[in-house]
Scaffold this active site. Structure first.
Site, PDB file in Angstrom:
ATOM      1  N   ASP A 101       0.866  -1.179   0.000  1.00  0.00           N
ATOM      2  CA  ASP A 101       0.000   0.000   0.000  1.00  0.00           C
ATOM      3  C   ASP A 101       0.902   1.228   0.000  1.00  0.00           C
ATOM      4  OD1 ASP A 101      -2.918   1.076   0.537  1.00  0.00           O
ATOM      5  OD2 ASP A 101      -1.563   2.200   1.853  1.00  0.00           O
ATOM      6  N   ASN A 109      -2.711  13.150  -5.255  1.00  0.00           N
ATOM      7  CA  ASN A 109      -3.979  13.504  -5.902  1.00  0.00           C
ATOM      8  C   ASN A 109      -4.480  14.872  -5.455  1.00  0.00           C
ATOM      9  OD1 ASN A 109      -4.258  11.179  -7.483  1.00  0.00           O
ATOM     10  ND2 ASN A 109      -5.251  10.049  -5.823  1.00  0.00           N
ATOM     11  N   ASP A 144      -4.320   2.363  -4.733  1.00  0.00           N
ATOM     12  CA  ASP A 144      -2.859   2.385  -4.662  1.00  0.00           C
ATOM     13  C   ASP A 144      -2.323   1.132  -3.975  1.00  0.00           C
ATOM     14  OD1 ASP A 144      -3.909   3.053  -2.192  1.00  0.00           O
ATOM     15  OD2 ASP A 144      -2.329   4.483  -1.690  1.00  0.00           O
TER      16      ASP A 144
END
Length: 223
Positions: A101, A109, A144
């Site tokens: 992760d 973002n 992700d």
């Protein structure tokens, strides 16, 4: 130059007629022409079937690849996990899974937008593919999160690989996209590692690695 008399197509037609037990020399001109036309149609249909099979194989291959990253999607990854579990159970070999992760990905973002985030995900998937064996299976599990299946690998060896991947991704710095101003963003990754145990299915193995990843992420936050 290859002549019509020695062309592969003519040889294929002759072979087909031989299998059918047809001797063109014994047929009348009209019957011979009809038989040649029929054999040519059969060969053309055979070619179409081959083309369709090739197209189907290509479509199946594309269906296995993630929509964004050049690695397996979750469905294909889980299928490969099941396959590797079956092999490990049959031959009594080691099998491990790394659940990855990304750290601080949300900030990418938020600061530079989802297009920049997508570019980061593609880059990370390429990093994972470059730093694993050809026999390892790399997949994007969603968002992700990534997974790696390592066949013939015990937990200790897989933990070393996970540490290596964490170090590489920890060194990844997101620069502002061209034409934009903003801070450099440091990414990072938390890896959970588990070794398969008899009786575990694919879902259980992935869930266990997911839990290990969260434990690892908590430890990294304390450092």
């Amino acid at each position: 130059m290859m002549t019509k008399q020695t062309s592969p197509r003519l040889r294929a037609r002759q072979a087909l007629l031989k299998v059918l037990g047809v001797d063109l020399a014994q047929l009348k001109i009209r019957d011979r022409a009809a038989m040649e036309a029929l054999s040519e149609e059969v060969l053309a249909l055979h070619d179409e079937v081959d083309d369709l099979q090739d197209a189907l194989a290509a479509a199946e291959s594309l269906a296995d690849i993630d929509a964004l990253c050049p690695v397996f999607n979750r469905r294909a990854f889980e299928r490969e996990v099941r396959r590797e579990i079956a092999l490990a159970g049959r031959f009594r070999t080691c099998l491990s899974l790394i659940f990855i992760d990304l750290d601080n990905f949300k900030r990418v973002n938020d600061v530079y937008g989802h297009a920049a985030g997508d570019d980061v995900l593609v880059t990370i998937s390429e990093i994972l593919a470059r730093n694993t064996r050809e026999t390892d299976v790399v997949g994007r599990l969603g968002g992700d999160e990534f997974g790696i299946v390592l066949a013939h690998a015990a937990r200790a060896d897989s933990e070393l690989k996970a540490e290596q991947l964490e170090k590489i991704i920890d060194g990844f710095v997101m620069k502002p996209p061209d034409g934009e101003e903003g801070p450099d963003l440091i990414l990072g990754a938390s890896c959970g590692v588990v070794e398969w145990r008899p009786g575990q299915n694919a879902g259980m193995l992935i869930a266990s690695a997911d839990q290990e990843m969260f434990a690892r992420k908590a430890c990294r936050k304390l450092v």
